[in-house]
Design an enzyme around this catalytic site. Structure first.
Site, short mmCIF file in Angstrom:
data_model
loop_
_atom_site.label_atom_id
_atom_site.label_comp_id
_atom_site.label_asym_id
_atom_site.label_seq_id
_atom_site.Cartn_x
_atom_site.Cartn_y
_atom_site.Cartn_z
N ASP A 26 0.82 -1.22 0.00
CA ASP A 26 0.00 0.00 0.00
C ASP A 26 0.86 1.27 0.00
O ASP A 26 1.95 1.28 0.56
CB ASP A 26 -0.90 -0.03 1.25
CG ASP A 26 -2.05 0.94 1.13
OD1 ASP A 26 -2.29 1.48 0.03
OD2 ASP A 26 -2.72 1.16 2.15
N ASN A 28 1.37 3.28 -2.93
CA ASN A 28 1.98 3.62 -4.23
C ASN A 28 1.46 4.96 -4.76
O ASN A 28 2.21 5.76 -5.30
CB ASN A 28 1.65 2.55 -5.28
CG ASN A 28 2.13 1.18 -4.87
OD1 ASN A 28 3.03 1.06 -4.08
ND2 ASN A 28 1.51 0.16 -5.42
N ARG A 30 0.18 7.52 -3.05
CA ARG A 30 0.70 8.66 -2.27
C ARG A 30 2.17 8.92 -2.59
O ARG A 30 2.62 10.06 -2.67
CB ARG A 30 0.51 8.40 -0.76
CG ARG A 30 -0.88 8.75 -0.28
CD ARG A 30 -1.19 8.13 1.05
NE ARG A 30 -1.46 6.70 0.89
CZ ARG A 30 -1.50 5.84 1.91
NH1 ARG A 30 -1.26 6.25 3.14
NH2 ARG A 30 -1.77 4.58 1.69
N TRP A 31 2.91 7.85 -2.81
CA TRP A 31 4.34 7.99 -3.17
C TRP A 31 4.47 8.78 -4.48
O TRP A 31 5.29 9.67 -4.59
CB TRP A 31 4.94 6.59 -3.31
CG TRP A 31 6.41 6.54 -3.62
CD1 TRP A 31 7.43 6.46 -2.71
CD2 TRP A 31 7.02 6.54 -4.92
NE1 TRP A 31 8.64 6.42 -3.37
CE2 TRP A 31 8.42 6.47 -4.73
CE3 TRP A 31 6.54 6.60 -6.23
CZ2 TRP A 31 9.34 6.44 -5.78
CZ3 TRP A 31 7.44 6.58 -7.29
CH2 TRP A 31 8.82 6.51 -7.06
N GLU A 73 -12.02 -5.25 -5.59
CA GLU A 73 -12.58 -3.89 -5.55
C GLU A 73 -11.77 -2.93 -6.44
O GLU A 73 -12.25 -1.85 -6.80
CB GLU A 73 -12.59 -3.34 -4.11
CG GLU A 73 -13.60 -4.01 -3.19
CD GLU A 73 -13.20 -5.41 -2.77
OE1 GLU A 73 -11.99 -5.67 -2.59
OE2 GLU A 73 -14.09 -6.29 -2.65
N ASN A 74 -10.53 -3.31 -6.77
CA ASN A 74 -9.66 -2.37 -7.52
C ASN A 74 -10.13 -2.11 -8.95
O ASN A 74 -9.68 -1.16 -9.59
CB ASN A 74 -8.20 -2.85 -7.54
CG ASN A 74 -7.49 -2.67 -6.21
OD1 ASN A 74 -6.56 -3.40 -5.88
ND2 ASN A 74 -7.92 -1.69 -5.41
N ARG A 187 1.64 -4.41 6.67
CA ARG A 187 0.97 -3.36 5.88
C ARG A 187 1.72 -2.04 6.06
O ARG A 187 1.69 -1.45 7.15
CB ARG A 187 -0.49 -3.19 6.29
CG ARG A 187 -1.17 -2.12 5.42
CD ARG A 187 -2.66 -2.17 5.44
NE ARG A 187 -3.19 -1.36 4.33
CZ ARG A 187 -4.42 -1.43 3.87
NH1 ARG A 187 -5.28 -2.26 4.39
NH2 ARG A 187 -4.79 -0.66 2.87
N ARG A 193 -5.63 -1.66 8.46
CA ARG A 193 -6.83 -2.49 8.25
C ARG A 193 -6.47 -3.61 7.29
O ARG A 193 -5.45 -3.58 6.60
CB ARG A 193 -7.99 -1.65 7.73
CG ARG A 193 -7.67 -0.85 6.50
CD ARG A 193 -8.87 -0.06 5.97
NE ARG A 193 -8.40 0.82 4.93
CZ ARG A 193 -8.05 2.09 5.11
NH1 ARG A 193 -8.16 2.64 6.31
NH2 ARG A 193 -7.59 2.81 4.11
N GLU A 206 -0.20 -12.33 13.26
CA GLU A 206 0.36 -11.15 13.91
C GLU A 206 0.37 -10.04 12.86
O GLU A 206 0.58 -10.32 11.67
CB GLU A 206 1.81 -11.44 14.36
CG GLU A 206 1.94 -12.55 15.37
CD GLU A 206 1.30 -12.21 16.71
OE1 GLU A 206 1.36 -11.03 17.12
OE2 GLU A 206 0.73 -13.13 17.34
C1 FPP Z 1 -2.37 -0.02 -3.16
O1 FPP Z 1 -1.77 1.26 -3.08
C2 FPP Z 1 -1.70 -0.76 -4.21
C3 FPP Z 1 -2.30 -1.34 -5.27
C4 FPP Z 1 -3.76 -1.29 -5.48
C5 FPP Z 1 -1.51 -2.03 -6.32
C6 FPP Z 1 -0.32 -2.83 -5.82
C7 FPP Z 1 0.41 -3.34 -6.99
C8 FPP Z 1 1.74 -3.26 -7.17
C9 FPP Z 1 2.69 -2.72 -6.18
C10 FPP Z 1 2.35 -3.78 -8.45
C11 FPP Z 1 2.76 -5.20 -8.24
C12 FPP Z 1 3.43 -5.68 -9.45
C13 FPP Z 1 3.79 -6.95 -9.65
C14 FPP Z 1 4.58 -7.26 -10.85
C15 FPP Z 1 3.45 -8.02 -8.74
P1 FPP Z 1 -2.58 2.52 -3.55
O2 FPP Z 1 -2.40 2.69 -5.00
O3 FPP Z 1 -4.01 2.40 -3.12
O4 FPP Z 1 -1.84 3.68 -2.79
P2 FPP Z 1 -2.49 4.92 -2.05
O5 FPP Z 1 -3.28 4.38 -0.89
O6 FPP Z 1 -1.29 5.71 -1.62
O7 FPP Z 1 -3.34 5.65 -3.05
#
Ligand code: FPP
Length: 238
Positions: A26, A28, A30-31, A73-74, A187, A193, A206
């Site tokens: 989680d 990505n 915000r980063w 949900e994504n 997480r 959550r 845990e």
């Molecule tokens: C949640 O962060 C992250 C996701 C919905 C996607 C996660 C997927 C990856 C990291 C890519 C994985 C790739 C491979 C090849 C396995 P968010 O986008 O909801 O972040 P935020 O809460 O900061 O908006």
């Protein structure tokens, strides 16, 4: 009933190791936002961290690690973001196919609903699973189009189809996608959550949270989580 395994895994670096780690990747978005980049750039950076952390799990001798990559949900996210995620999965699988050292000695497995995923991606998923099946290292489960509730419903439906009229916990444990217990759930990003992740498997997990955003997550963060896990006194309700 062997529902909760108390087997202690160990190696030279850690006195106790989880047999199964679940990771919610989680933060990505915000980063990326902090850097004025599109969300897809955050997912790309996150995919690289996935590669690093799955390799470290293998080096440590962790038996199972499950990464939450895309939830049921994504699909509600903007099409552009969904497409970017699907193409990251494709890229990873194409790399893994052309260069099996990408996967090291890990077995790649996919968990989640196949319906909704493109045939191209499904084919690559099947190939990666088949090609890495003989590997003897960590099982790396990638949760794509995955929901914990959906997983339990699907397990129950399979049992009904088999003619079961009474269902036990062991029956469900046998039908869910991964091994039935998750020892440690990690997480990052400050959220605390479960978000429909490994609901059945998390009964005695845990939890370890951190404010680090997933694209900034380092091997050291994993080690911190494992050090904390070593200290936990797990009683499994006893
Ligand atoms: C949640 O962060 C992250 C996701 C919905 C996607 C996660 C997927 C990856 C990291 C890519 C994985 C790739 C491979 C090849 C396995 P968010 O986008 O909801 O972040 P935020 O809460 O900061 O908006």
């Amino acid at each position: 009933m062997a529902l909760f395994s108390k087997k202690i895994e160990t190696n030279d670096e850690f006195a106790v190791l989880p047999k199964h780690i679940g990771i919610i990747m989680d933060g990505n978005g915000r980063w990326a936002k902090k850097r004025a980049l599109p969300r897809s750039a955050g997912h790309k950076a996150g995919a690289n961290v996935f590669r690093t952390i799955s390799k470290e799990c293998e080096r440590l001798g962790i038996e199972n690690v499950t990464f939450y990559a895309f939830s049921t949900e994504n699909w509600k996210r903007p099409k552009e973001e969904v497409d970017a995620l699907m193409s990251l999965f494709m890229d990873y699988l194409l790399e893994a196919k052309s260069d099996m050292t990408q996967a090291g000695n890990s077995k790649i497995k996919f968990i989640g609903e196949r319906e909704g995923i493109s045939q191209n991606l499904l084919d690559l998923m099947d190939e990666a699973e088949a090609e890495t099946a003989p590997h003897t290292g960590t099982t790396v489960n990638l949760a794509i189009n995955y929901g914990g509730r959906q997983e339990i419903v699907s397990a129950v439906n399979q049992l009904i189809k088999e003619g079961k009229t009474e269902i036990t916990e062991d029956d469900i444990s046998a039908k869910i996608y991964t091994c039935s217990d998750c020892d440690l759930i990690i997480r990052p990003s400050g959220e605390q959550r479960l978000s429909n992740f490994l609901l059945w498997q998390a009964a005695y997990s845990e939890f370890w949270y951190s404010d680090v955003l997933w694209p900034d997550f380092k091997v050291d963060d994993l080690h911190q989580a494992l050090r904390e896990f070593e200290k936990r006194n797990r009683r499994f309700g006893g």
